[in-house]
Design an enzyme around this catalytic site. Structure first.
Site, mmCIF file in Angstrom:
data_model
loop_
_atom_site.group_PDB
_atom_site.id
_atom_site.type_symbol
_atom_site.label_atom_id
_atom_site.label_comp_id
_atom_site.label_asym_id
_atom_site.label_seq_id
_atom_site.Cartn_x
_atom_site.Cartn_y
_atom_site.Cartn_z
ATOM 1 N N LYS A 22 150.590 92.700 53.674
ATOM 2 C CA LYS A 22 149.272 92.087 53.474
ATOM 3 C C LYS A 22 148.239 93.136 53.095
ATOM 4 O O LYS A 22 147.460 92.956 52.157
ATOM 5 C CB LYS A 22 148.841 91.370 54.762
ATOM 6 C CG LYS A 22 147.363 91.009 54.806
ATOM 7 C CD LYS A 22 146.989 90.340 56.105
ATOM 8 C CE LYS A 22 146.460 91.239 57.190
ATOM 9 N NZ LYS A 22 145.090 91.733 57.001
ATOM 10 N N ASN A 23 148.245 94.235 53.846
ATOM 11 C CA ASN A 23 147.179 95.221 53.647
ATOM 12 C C ASN A 23 147.363 96.073 52.385
ATOM 13 O O ASN A 23 146.495 96.881 52.053
ATOM 14 C CB ASN A 23 147.046 96.124 54.875
ATOM 15 C CG ASN A 23 146.377 95.392 56.021
ATOM 16 O OD1 ASN A 23 145.881 94.278 55.845
ATOM 17 N ND2 ASN A 23 146.348 96.014 57.189
ATOM 18 N N CYS A 116 138.209 90.171 61.513
ATOM 19 C CA CYS A 116 138.487 90.162 62.946
ATOM 20 C C CYS A 116 137.349 90.846 63.705
ATOM 21 O O CYS A 116 136.841 91.873 63.271
ATOM 22 C CB CYS A 116 139.792 90.917 63.227
ATOM 23 S SG CYS A 116 141.275 90.018 62.766
ATOM 24 N N ARG A 121 132.625 97.837 62.826
ATOM 25 C CA ARG A 121 133.186 97.971 61.485
ATOM 26 C C ARG A 121 132.126 98.147 60.402
ATOM 27 O O ARG A 121 131.964 97.286 59.530
ATOM 28 C CB ARG A 121 134.104 96.784 61.169
ATOM 29 C CG ARG A 121 135.185 96.626 62.197
ATOM 30 C CD ARG A 121 136.193 95.580 61.841
ATOM 31 N NE ARG A 121 137.215 96.065 60.940
ATOM 32 C CZ ARG A 121 138.293 95.375 60.611
ATOM 33 N NH1 ARG A 121 138.483 94.189 61.104
ATOM 34 N NH2 ARG A 121 139.179 95.871 59.784
ATOM 35 N N PRO A 122 131.399 99.249 60.418
ATOM 36 C CA PRO A 122 130.382 99.471 59.395
ATOM 37 C C PRO A 122 130.993 99.745 58.021
ATOM 38 O O PRO A 122 132.214 99.894 57.891
ATOM 39 C CB PRO A 122 129.633 100.698 59.910
ATOM 40 C CG PRO A 122 130.573 101.387 60.822
ATOM 41 C CD PRO A 122 131.493 100.343 61.373
ATOM 42 N N ILE A 123 130.138 99.820 57.004
ATOM 43 C CA ILE A 123 130.615 100.046 55.632
ATOM 44 C C ILE A 123 129.922 101.263 55.030
ATOM 45 O O ILE A 123 129.900 101.435 53.824
ATOM 46 C CB ILE A 123 130.353 98.808 54.755
ATOM 47 C CG1 ILE A 123 128.974 98.250 55.073
ATOM 48 C CG2 ILE A 123 131.406 97.750 54.941
ATOM 49 C CD1 ILE A 123 128.371 97.547 53.950
ATOM 50 N N ASP A 124 129.333 102.078 55.913
ATOM 51 C CA ASP A 124 128.559 103.231 55.431
ATOM 52 C C ASP A 124 129.390 104.164 54.540
ATOM 53 O O ASP A 124 128.884 104.695 53.540
ATOM 54 C CB ASP A 124 127.960 104.012 56.620
ATOM 55 C CG ASP A 124 129.011 104.422 57.639
ATOM 56 O OD1 ASP A 124 129.895 103.597 57.924
ATOM 57 O OD2 ASP A 124 128.961 105.561 58.128
ATOM 58 N N LEU A 125 130.676 104.345 54.867
ATOM 59 C CA LEU A 125 131.484 105.291 54.091
ATOM 60 C C LEU A 125 131.783 104.750 52.694
ATOM 61 O O LEU A 125 131.831 105.508 51.720
ATOM 62 C CB LEU A 125 132.787 105.613 54.836
ATOM 63 C CG LEU A 125 132.587 106.263 56.210
ATOM 64 C CD1 LEU A 125 133.906 106.360 56.964
ATOM 65 C CD2 LEU A 125 131.961 107.652 56.059
ATOM 66 N N ASP A 305 146.929 98.647 64.359
ATOM 67 C CA ASP A 305 147.360 97.258 64.136
ATOM 68 C C ASP A 305 148.618 96.891 64.922
ATOM 69 O O ASP A 305 149.073 95.743 64.847
ATOM 70 C CB ASP A 305 147.600 97.008 62.636
ATOM 71 C CG ASP A 305 146.290 96.813 61.880
ATOM 72 O OD1 ASP A 305 145.232 96.750 62.525
ATOM 73 O OD2 ASP A 305 146.338 96.727 60.637
ATOM 74 N N VAL A 327 140.698 104.124 67.056
ATOM 75 C CA VAL A 327 140.255 103.732 65.712
ATOM 76 C C VAL A 327 139.125 102.699 65.761
ATOM 77 O O VAL A 327 138.113 102.836 65.069
ATOM 78 C CB VAL A 327 141.444 103.217 64.865
ATOM 79 C CG1 VAL A 327 140.980 102.787 63.481
ATOM 80 C CG2 VAL A 327 142.525 104.296 64.752
ATOM 81 N N ARG A 397 146.625 84.308 59.329
ATOM 82 C CA ARG A 397 145.961 85.222 58.383
ATOM 83 C C ARG A 397 146.901 86.340 57.950
ATOM 84 O O ARG A 397 146.750 86.883 56.855
ATOM 85 C CB ARG A 397 144.732 85.873 59.050
ATOM 86 C CG ARG A 397 143.565 84.945 59.235
ATOM 87 C CD ARG A 397 142.363 85.718 59.715
ATOM 88 N NE ARG A 397 142.093 86.839 58.825
ATOM 89 C CZ ARG A 397 141.267 87.836 59.080
ATOM 90 N NH1 ARG A 397 140.603 87.856 60.199
ATOM 91 N NH2 ARG A 397 141.076 88.799 58.220
HETATM 92 C C1 UD1 Z 1 142.220 98.549 57.389
HETATM 93 C C2 UD1 Z 1 143.207 97.434 57.627
HETATM 94 C C3 UD1 Z 1 143.195 97.049 59.095
HETATM 95 C C4 UD1 Z 1 143.453 98.277 59.973
HETATM 96 C C5 UD1 Z 1 142.507 99.417 59.608
HETATM 97 C C6 UD1 Z 1 142.820 100.713 60.328
HETATM 98 C C7 UD1 Z 1 143.185 96.266 55.509
HETATM 99 C C8 UD1 Z 1 142.832 95.032 54.752
HETATM 100 N N1 UD1 Z 1 142.844 96.287 56.816
HETATM 101 O O1 UD1 Z 1 140.937 98.031 57.739
HETATM 102 O O2 UD1 Z 1 144.219 96.070 59.319
HETATM 103 O O3 UD1 Z 1 143.252 97.939 61.328
HETATM 104 O O4 UD1 Z 1 142.563 99.673 58.192
HETATM 105 O O5 UD1 Z 1 144.135 101.101 60.087
HETATM 106 O O6 UD1 Z 1 143.794 97.168 54.978
HETATM 107 N N2 UD1 Z 1 134.450 102.868 59.512
HETATM 108 C C9 UD1 Z 1 133.188 103.384 59.448
HETATM 109 N N3 UD1 Z 1 132.497 103.295 58.267
HETATM 110 C C10 UD1 Z 1 133.037 102.729 57.150
HETATM 111 C C11 UD1 Z 1 134.347 102.227 57.218
HETATM 112 C C12 UD1 Z 1 135.035 102.306 58.413
HETATM 113 O O7 UD1 Z 1 132.668 103.889 60.437
HETATM 114 O O8 UD1 Z 1 132.370 102.703 56.103
HETATM 115 C C13 UD1 Z 1 135.189 102.923 60.786
HETATM 116 C C14 UD1 Z 1 135.485 101.511 61.307
HETATM 117 O O9 UD1 Z 1 134.391 100.996 62.025
HETATM 118 C C15 UD1 Z 1 136.684 101.741 62.182
HETATM 119 C C16 UD1 Z 1 137.401 102.888 61.459
HETATM 120 O O10 UD1 Z 1 136.462 103.463 60.571
HETATM 121 O O11 UD1 Z 1 136.288 102.161 63.465
HETATM 122 C C17 UD1 Z 1 138.621 102.454 60.691
HETATM 123 O O12 UD1 Z 1 138.257 101.513 59.705
HETATM 124 P P1 UD1 Z 1 138.974 101.420 58.296
HETATM 125 O O13 UD1 Z 1 140.027 102.430 58.202
HETATM 126 O O14 UD1 Z 1 137.923 101.376 57.248
HETATM 127 O O15 UD1 Z 1 139.630 99.977 58.390
HETATM 128 P P2 UD1 Z 1 139.618 98.825 57.316
HETATM 129 O O16 UD1 Z 1 139.798 99.373 55.948
HETATM 130 O O17 UD1 Z 1 138.502 97.899 57.589
#
Ligand code: UD1
Length: 419
Positions: A22-23, A116, A121-125, A305, A327, A397
């Site tokens: 899926k991922n 979930c 789960r921010p998107i700053d990066l 996961d 994580v 899902r």
């Molecule tokens: C992906 C997987 C998810 C898995 C996760 C970690 C998909 C569709 N989903 O989610 O199943 O649990 O990887 O292996 O592939 N973070 C920040 N800023 C950001 C982005 C992330 O601080 O801009 C933090 C998140 O809050 C979290 C950590 O980084 O604590 C890991 O997140 P990330 O690796 O981005 O996970 P996803 O890509 O959302």
């Protein structure tokens, strides 16, 4: 409302085949937007999240269709750059279209993502990377707007090796002018699979699978046909289920290399794990296993996961174990549900301390998120008595024909409609 009713205590036996990841499928489907024309993605599991991504792509003007295990995406025209709120809210991975849209159309407007509820789960990066490539980003009113004439290559350091941020920046960089370097990049197999797909379309991505990615931008990409890598989380879930039920199961179509963190921990607890040359992994547990400590980490560490599923197993082992989640900051929602089945777990900050029980007992439990759902199914398979797992839309899902596959291995499991 559907539920799974499971009569526990039956060891899993026989063999089960793992499907496509899926991922990996979700970012690859988003990446198909980068190339005008029809791309065919093979081994895409039939899941709610895949349907959501198809809805997102279609809302952007790219029709999709399914033929057996393949999804065909026609990205000839992209007529819209704003996916609807309902789809983005339903699945965080919808956010993966931001990189491709920006690179292909030069604009995107998107609501903040959902998914979930396992932390903030921010998107700053993601935004930091896209902005380094020259995107103008505007946030407000729960939405993000980004525009760019043509992105330009840049050096991006990720404070944390985020999977999604690595993928979004990598996709955007394929069509940027010049070289992009992503430092502290995620090394997950799904990132590698995406890089392989991008390269099959004509991109120049090097270093996937290491923490340093180099992407030389090209002027255009061509559609392609690509087969998605097997799902290591589905494989791991089945391996853990076999161990928790003291079964003997052959998990087919796995990539043993990707399963090392799980195989190592199962072996440490006393479970017999043998990797075949053909991608099969045999898991056999004859007696009660021992509790072991686990800490989730980015790949190649133990995957977050599989944390919940491993906890269900630990509840059935002898002695104490400590599971530390590094994580996500809020990924212990399954603990309260496991407690309903008689588990003895104490949460201490980011760690869960588990005292193994002789047996868990069937109860009525509720899925709170996708992997928590898989955890409860494993607990139910191992428990004495009957368990009813509700809110299984979370499981749908991410697990294709889950109960069917488990029933094929001897589990007594049934999907019921609760009206
Ligand atoms: C992906 C997987 C998810 C898995 C996760 C970690 C998909 C569709 N989903 O989610 O199943 O649990 O990887 O292996 O592939 N973070 C920040 N800023 C950001 C982005 C992330 O601080 O801009 C933090 C998140 O809050 C979290 C950590 O980084 O604590 C890991 O997140 P990330 O690796 O981005 O996970 P996803 O890509 O959302």
């Amino acid at each position: 409302m559907e539920a799974l009713v499971i009569r526990g205590g039956v060891p899993l036996r026989g063999s089960v085949r793992v499907g496509g990841a899926k991922n990996a499928a979700l970012p690859i489907m988003a990446a198909a937007l980068l190339a005008p024309g029809k791309s065919t993605i093979e081994e895409v599991p039939q899941l709610l999240d895949v349907d959501t991504m198809r809805g997102v792509l279609e809302s952007l003007g790219s029709p999709t269709s399914r033929q057996g295990g393949s999804i065909i995406i026609d990205a000839t025209d992209i007529s819209n750059s704003e996916p609807p709120y309902d789809l983005v809210r339903a699945m965080r991975a919808s956010f993966l279209v931001i990189g491709p849209l920006l690179a292909r159309s030069g604009r995107v407007r998107i609501s903040l993502p959902g998914g979930c509820a396992i932390g903030s789960r921010p998107i700053d990066l993601h935004l930091k990377g896209l902005s380094a490539l020259g995107a103008e980003i505007d946030t407000g009113y729960g939405r993000i707007s980004a525009t760019a004439d043509r992105l330009t290559g840049a050096r991006v350091y990720l404070d944390f090796p985020s999977v999604g941020a690595t993928e979004n920046i990598m996709m955007a960089a394929t069509l940027a002018q010049g070289l992009t370097v992503i430092e502290n990049a995620a090394q997950e197999p799904e990132v590698v699979d995406l890089a392989n797909f991008l390269n099959a379309m004509g991109a120049k991505v090097r270093g996937a699978g290491t923490n340093l990615l180099r992407i030389e931008g090209v002027d255009g990409l061509q559609p392609t046909t690509y087969t998605v890598v097997p799902d290591r989380i589905e494989a791991g879930t089945l391996m853990i289920a076999a161990a928790a039920t003291r079964g003997s199961l052959v998990v087919e179509n796995a990539v043993p290399e990707h399963m090392k963190p799980i195989s190592a921990k199962l072996r440490e607890s006393g479970v017999y794990v043998v990797e075949g040359d053909d991608g099969s992994i045999t898991v056999q547990a004859d007696s009660r296993a021992d509790g072991v400590d686990v800490k989730t980490m980015p790949y190649p560490g133990f995957p977050t996961d599989l944390q919940a599923q491993f906890m269900a197993f630990m509840c059935t082992c002898s002695g104490m174990s400590v599971i530390t989640e590094t994580v996500f900051e809020n990924r212990f929602m399954h603990v309260a549900e496991l407690a309903r089945m008689g588990a003895n777990i104490r949460i201490d900050g980011r760690s869960a301390v588990i005292e193994g029980q002789d047996h868990l007992s069937g109860a009525q439990v509720r899925c709170t998120d996708l992997r928590a759902g898989a955890c409860l199914v494993i607990a139910a398979l191992a428990a004495r008595g009957t368990t009813e797992v509700s809110e299984i839309h979370h499981i749908d899902r991410g697990y294709e024909r889950f109960e069917e596959k488990l029933a094929g291995a001897g589990a007594i499991i049934e999907r019921v409609n609760k009206g």
